[in-house]
Design an enzyme around this catalytic site. Structure first.
Site, PDB file in Angstrom:
ATOM      1  N   ARG A 104       0.844  -1.189   0.000  1.00 26.64           N
ATOM      2  CA  ARG A 104       0.000   0.000   0.000  1.00 26.64           C
ATOM      3  C   ARG A 104       0.886   1.248   0.000  1.00 26.64           C
ATOM      4  NH1 ARG A 104      -5.426   1.113   2.256  1.00 26.64           N
ATOM      5  NH2 ARG A 104      -5.537  -1.087   2.769  1.00 26.64           N
ATOM      6  N   THR A 108      -0.753   7.627  -1.338  1.00 32.69           N
ATOM      7  CA  THR A 108      -2.049   7.499  -2.026  1.00 32.69           C
ATOM      8  C   THR A 108      -2.946   6.456  -1.347  1.00 32.69           C
ATOM      9  OG1 THR A 108      -1.284   5.726  -3.458  1.00 32.69           O
ATOM     10  CG2 THR A 108      -0.949   7.975  -4.259  1.00 32.69           C
ATOM     11  N   ASP A 200      -4.240 -10.371  12.293  1.00 32.80           N
ATOM     12  CA  ASP A 200      -3.414 -10.258  11.089  1.00 32.80           C
ATOM     13  C   ASP A 200      -3.051 -11.671  10.599  1.00 32.80           C
ATOM     14  OD1 ASP A 200      -1.221  -8.002   9.762  1.00 32.80           O
ATOM     15  OD2 ASP A 200      -0.889 -10.143   9.465  1.00 32.80           O
ATOM     16  N   ASP A 203       0.800 -12.385  10.059  1.00 38.61           N
ATOM     17  CA  ASP A 203       1.524 -12.532  11.331  1.00 38.61           C
ATOM     18  C   ASP A 203       1.190 -13.849  12.009  1.00 38.61           C
ATOM     19  OD1 ASP A 203       2.896 -10.190  11.113  1.00 38.61           O
ATOM     20  OD2 ASP A 203       1.538  -9.022  12.388  1.00 38.61           O
TER      21      ASP A 203
END
Ligand code: URA
Length: 209
Positions: A104, A108, A200, A203
């Site tokens: 990401r 933006t 997550d 993880d």
């Protein structure tokens, strides 16, 4: 319009409960994700085409069905998608595996491709894109864009847990891509995590924090 299938098979739901549980450690989490991916692969391949061949049983000759040799590709979105690949390959060992990595952009907030490696015959294959979590949908949309850009025509998206927001985003961007989910959760929280979700996925699969 894209169809959304939620796999409510008791075995999938049972295993998903322990995947969600925060007390489930990395080893067990990984094994459970692998098992659920296998069970989902069983469901997702329900529409695979068959053809009849002639065989001899010890008793007589007969016509019987075999898979008609459609080429499949599995594409995990890095990194958490990797946790679902082996489970699918147990049922479809001849499938080729591609990889798509996206990050990401901090400014933006849009997903940017950093790694794409696909089987050379993209146009001839049916693809299953896999990621355990469908959260905002941004990454899934971009991964599917990436496959389509390279010639893929038949794509399915498979995840363990989806947020309704993510499902809508993918449906809108890719109305030709059916979505296969083990559970459709409540919502996304302010940090982009699925609620109740599983935390997550990367993880928990790889034991990182
Ligand atoms: N990715 C994850 O691993 N978990 C979430 O809840 C959302 C995105």
């Amino acid at each position: 319009m894209a169809k959304v299938y939620v796999f409510d098979h008791p075995l999938i739901q049972h295993k998903l409960t322990y995947i969600r549980d925060k007390n489930t450690g990395t080893k067990e989490f990984r094994e459970l994700v692998d098992e659920v991916a296998t069970l989902m692969a069983f469901e997702i391949t329900r529409d695979m085409p068959l053809e009849e061949i002639e065989i001899e049983t010890p008793v007589s000759s007969t016509k019987s069905k075999v898979l008609s040799g459609k080429k499949l590709g599995i594409v995990p979105i890095l990194r958490a998608g990797i946790g679902m690949v082996d489970g699918i390959l147990k049922l479809i060992p001849a499938a080729k595996v591609g990889h798509i990595g996206l990050y990401r952009d901090p400014e933006t907030l849009k997903p940017v491709e950093y790694y794409v490696k696909l089987p050379s015959d993209v146009e001839e294959r049916d693809f299953i894109v896999v990621d355990p979590m469908l959260a905002t949908g941004g990454t899934a949309v971009e991964a599917i864009n990436s496959l389509k850009k390279r010639g893929a025509k038949h794509i399915k998206f498979m995840c363990l847990i989806a947020a309704p927001e993510g499902v809508e985003v993918v449906k809108k961007a890719h109305p030709d891509v059916d979505i296969y989910i083990a559970a459709l959760d409540e919502k996304l929280n302010d940090h982009g995590y699925i609620v109740p979700g599983l935390g997550d996925a990367g993880d928990r699969l790889f034991g990182t924090k």
